[in-house]
Design a protein around this motif. Structure first.
Motif, PDB file in Angstrom:
ATOM      1  N   THR A   1       0.861  -1.191   0.000  1.00  0.00           N
ATOM      2  CA  THR A   1       0.000   0.000   0.000  1.00  0.00           C
ATOM      3  C   THR A   1       0.894   1.236   0.000  1.00  0.00           C
ATOM      4  OG1 THR A   1      -0.176  -0.223   2.423  1.00  0.00           O
ATOM      5  CG2 THR A   1      -1.991  -1.083   1.104  1.00  0.00           C
ATOM      6  N   VAL A   2       1.478   1.564   1.144  1.00  0.00           N
ATOM      7  CA  VAL A   2       2.387   2.713   1.247  1.00  0.00           C
ATOM      8  C   VAL A   2       3.603   2.528   0.342  1.00  0.00           C
ATOM      9  CG1 VAL A   2       3.808   4.099   2.805  1.00  0.00           C
ATOM     10  CG2 VAL A   2       1.653   3.132   3.620  1.00  0.00           C
ATOM     11  N   GLY A   3       4.176   1.323   0.335  1.00  0.00           N
ATOM     12  CA  GLY A   3       5.357   1.064  -0.478  1.00  0.00           C
ATOM     13  C   GLY A   3       5.106   1.289  -1.960  1.00  0.00           C
ATOM     14  N   THR A   4       3.953   0.863  -2.444  1.00  0.00           N
ATOM     15  CA  THR A   4       3.609   1.051  -3.850  1.00  0.00           C
ATOM     16  C   THR A   4       3.431   2.528  -4.176  1.00  0.00           C
ATOM     17  OG1 THR A   4       2.497  -1.097  -3.803  1.00  0.00           O
ATOM     18  CG2 THR A   4       2.028   0.331  -5.677  1.00  0.00           C
ATOM     19  N   ILE A   5       2.843   3.279  -3.262  1.00  0.00           N
ATOM     20  CA  ILE A   5       2.688   4.723  -3.456  1.00  0.00           C
ATOM     21  C   ILE A   5       4.056   5.399  -3.539  1.00  0.00           C
ATOM     22  CG2 ILE A   5       1.867   6.863  -2.388  1.00  0.00           C
ATOM     23  CD1 ILE A   5      -0.451   5.208  -1.198  1.00  0.00           C
ATOM     24  N   LEU A   6       4.981   4.987  -2.687  1.00  0.00           N
ATOM     25  CA  LEU A   6       6.334   5.554  -2.712  1.00  0.00           C
ATOM     26  C   LEU A   6       7.017   5.290  -4.050  1.00  0.00           C
ATOM     27  CD1 LEU A   6       7.529   4.569   0.875  1.00  0.00           C
ATOM     28  CD2 LEU A   6       7.338   6.909   0.004  1.00  0.00           C
ATOM     29  N   ILE A   7       6.902   4.079  -4.550  1.00  0.00           N
ATOM     30  CA  ILE A   7       7.570   3.712  -5.800  1.00  0.00           C
ATOM     31  C   ILE A   7       6.926   4.403  -6.996  1.00  0.00           C
ATOM     32  CG2 ILE A   7       8.067   1.816  -7.400  1.00  0.00           C
ATOM     33  CD1 ILE A   7       9.862   1.856  -4.910  1.00  0.00           C
ATOM     34  N   THR A   8       5.603   4.461  -7.041  1.00  0.00           N
ATOM     35  CA  THR A   8       4.907   5.025  -8.195  1.00  0.00           C
ATOM     36  C   THR A   8       4.733   6.529  -8.106  1.00  0.00           C
ATOM     37  OG1 THR A   8       2.719   4.712  -7.180  1.00  0.00           O
ATOM     38  CG2 THR A   8       3.594   2.891  -8.516  1.00  0.00           C
ATOM     39  N   GLY A   9       4.732   7.069  -6.893  1.00  0.00           N
ATOM     40  CA  GLY A   9       4.507   8.496  -6.725  1.00  0.00           C
ATOM     41  C   GLY A   9       3.062   8.891  -6.889  1.00  0.00           C
TER      42      GLY A   9
END
Length: 305
Positions: free
Chosen positions: A139-147
């Motif tokens: 969740t948070v990790g995917t947001i960090l990677i994709t922006g």
């Protein structure tokens, strides 16, 4: 000294994996298949077998472990979104850098190290902590990677919460909560034997993956080393004292600290590949942090005594 011996033993297996990768015994499709085997079969078996030994882990630990994990990842989320802008001038590296600060390699290195330091039954406690970690990664990790605040592939994220490792964690928590002690040997012994494959297999894969990195990647740069220092030393020590300040039991604080002290999670590279992001920085910091963790993890373990 004992913790240093443990880490040197683990590192020796990584070196064997590195040599195997360089000489062609490992690498490519073999590593991908073996990684899948570890994640989906041997690691879940390791988690389940942690509740099938002579001593059943304490069910009173479940809620405190979940609580400290939630607090930990709330703090790390703030760190991951606020700190990277001060550590790199490359805007495209801010997300991967935040991911590197937030997530350690719990599955591949966390379980083996926790088992080595605290005993086999402590794998269960690390698995409970990993429930929150896994949810945060996708969740948070995917947001960090994709922006992006709204990321594609949400179907994949939900599926991860019902993956084999997560299901094994849920089932193990149920076994401990209900205090189910008499599990037939025909079930427990094969699970234990399969679970025992996890440690050497995971470390061999890490070594093999390092063997394919360029000399430039092996050397790293200032930002990589600064991120590594924060991930392996500063953040774990801060989380340790936060746990003590909040009044969690020493064992809960210590296991959580060791899990947080792991090198950068390999999921960072996987997510960068999935969403078409540059993997250079995340690959560099994953390698350097894994290499230096051989020194830092024994030092963090000494702090816990």
């Amino acid at each position: 000294m004992e913790n240093l011996d443990i880490m040197m033993t683990l590192f020796a297996i990584v070196i064997v994996g590195y040599i195997a990768g360089k000489t062609g015994y490992m690498g490519g499709d073999f590593d991908r298949r073996m990684s899948s085997l570890v994640i989906n079969i041997t690691c879940p078996a390791l988690i389940l077998s942690s509740a099938m030994g002579g001593t059943l882990p304490s069910r009173d630990m479940i809620l405190p472990l979940l609580a400290i994990s939630v607090v930990t990842y709330i703090v790390l989320t703030a760190v991951a979104f606020l700190l990277p802008r001060y550590l790199t001038r490359r805007r495209e590296d801010e997300g991967p850098l935040g991911f590197a600060l937030m997530f350690g390699n719990v599955g591949f290195m966390g379980y083996p190290v926790v088992a080595s330091i605290f005993g086999h039954e402590a794998v269960f406690y690390a698995a409970v902590l990993n429930v929150i970690n896994t949810f945060a990664v996708f969740t948070v990790g995917t947001i960090l990677i994709t922006g992006k605040s709204e990321v594609e592939g949400s179907r994949f994220q939900k599926k991860v919460l019902y993956s084999t490792p997560m299901l094994s964690a849920y089932l193990t928590m149920l076994i401990v909560a209900l205090e189910i002690r008499h599990i037939p040997a025909a079930i427990s012994q094969p699970l234990t034997m399969i679970g025992n494959i996890t440690v050497p297999a995971a470390l061999l894969i890490i070594g093999s993956s390092m063997s394919h990195l360029s000399a430039r990647t092996l050397l790293g740069n200032r930002t990589v080393y600064l991120t590594t220092l924060l991930r392996l030393a500063v953040i774990p020590v801060a989380i340790y004292y936060l746990g003590v300040l909040l009044g969690f039991s020493p064992l809960v604080v210590c296991i959580n600290t060791v899990v947080i002290a792991m090198p950068v999670a390999t999921y960072g590279t996987i997510l960068c590949l999935k969403y078409g992001r540059d993997t250079t920085f995340i690959t560099e910091v994953t390698f350097i942090s894994t290499l230096l963790s051989v020194v830092t993890i024994p030092l963090v373990a000494m702090l816990l005594r």
